[in-house]
Enzyme design. Sequence first.
Site, PDB file in Angstrom:
ATOM      1  N   SER A   1      16.995  41.528 -29.418  1.00 44.57           N
ATOM      2  CA  SER A   1      17.160  40.938 -28.089  1.00 44.57           C
ATOM      3  C   SER A   1      16.756  41.986 -27.074  1.00 44.57           C
ATOM      4  O   SER A   1      16.921  43.198 -27.309  1.00 44.57           O
ATOM      5  CB  SER A   1      18.621  40.530 -27.852  1.00 44.57           C
TER       6      SER A   1
ATOM      7  N   TYR B   1      28.196  41.882 -27.376  1.00 39.49           N
ATOM      8  CA  TYR B   1      26.854  41.464 -27.792  1.00 39.49           C
ATOM      9  C   TYR B   1      25.875  42.623 -27.627  1.00 39.49           C
ATOM     10  O   TYR B   1      25.103  42.935 -28.546  1.00 39.49           O
ATOM     11  CB  TYR B   1      26.416  40.267 -26.961  1.00 39.49           C
TER      12      TYR B   1
END
Length: 283
Positions: A139, A152
């Site tokens: 990501s 995250y």
Amino acid sequence: MSARLDGKVAVVTGAAGAIGREVALRLDALGAALLLVDLRDEPLRAFAATLQRPALSVAADLSAADAPARIAAAVQAAHGRCDLLVNNAGIVVPEPFESTPAERFEREVRVNLFGPMFLTHALYPLLQQTRGQVISVVSLGGQLPLKECPGYCASKFGLRGLMLSLALREKTTGVAISIVNPSGVDTPMIEHEALHGGSALNFLSPPLAPGLIGDAVIRQIEQRCIETDVPRGDGWLIRFVMAFPGLYARVLPWLEASGEKGRRRYLRAKGLSLPEGGGPGSR
């Protein structure tokens, strides 16, 4: 797409999700034999039935300690080889750090970091035999801190670090390592973030179609570069900003204001609306 994968065996995690399906469809079209992994058996088997050739499916919770060994054993039993592992499964908990239960952070790290770490480790002997490849969908949140989802970011920063470390040993192990870093992707996960206080930075530009990430994975098979960002311009911008962390903190309110407009455009396009008093940080 010029690569042909006839006779090759690929494992895809998160295979019943939006990105996982796009990856699996492309690998199937190129001739790969697939072993698909996801949390729930029924949607996984339903998706596998739509592919051109038979695919095996393993319902597994990647946060469980026995999952990597089970998956590796299934690959060994069915094919005796593994040429490609696509670490794609991931979750996000968009909640304030101070009010998030510890067990939610633990699950986030187990799925996003420990799951791919231990699965890669379990499959490494087979990957070494075939001089195979590991592609991890990380990501841009593995490079840019997002205040709404620290767990995250911690897990994705860690996954990126793991993959970059393994890439340094390719000449020794024979296993190629590649990373795909998407910005916001139009999946149920980002829809949940849009409604429940996820980062407005996900919406600075319209979320990407999942197929674009599937295409990026295939390009990594063909080109075998260590890391690619989707879109590339976002990656360059993040690298520049993170060279000056103090600058990032100063411009963040402006970026969030712009992203909040994008969030509302996204929700309108989906026919959704924020909860009463909704916005960043709302629950």
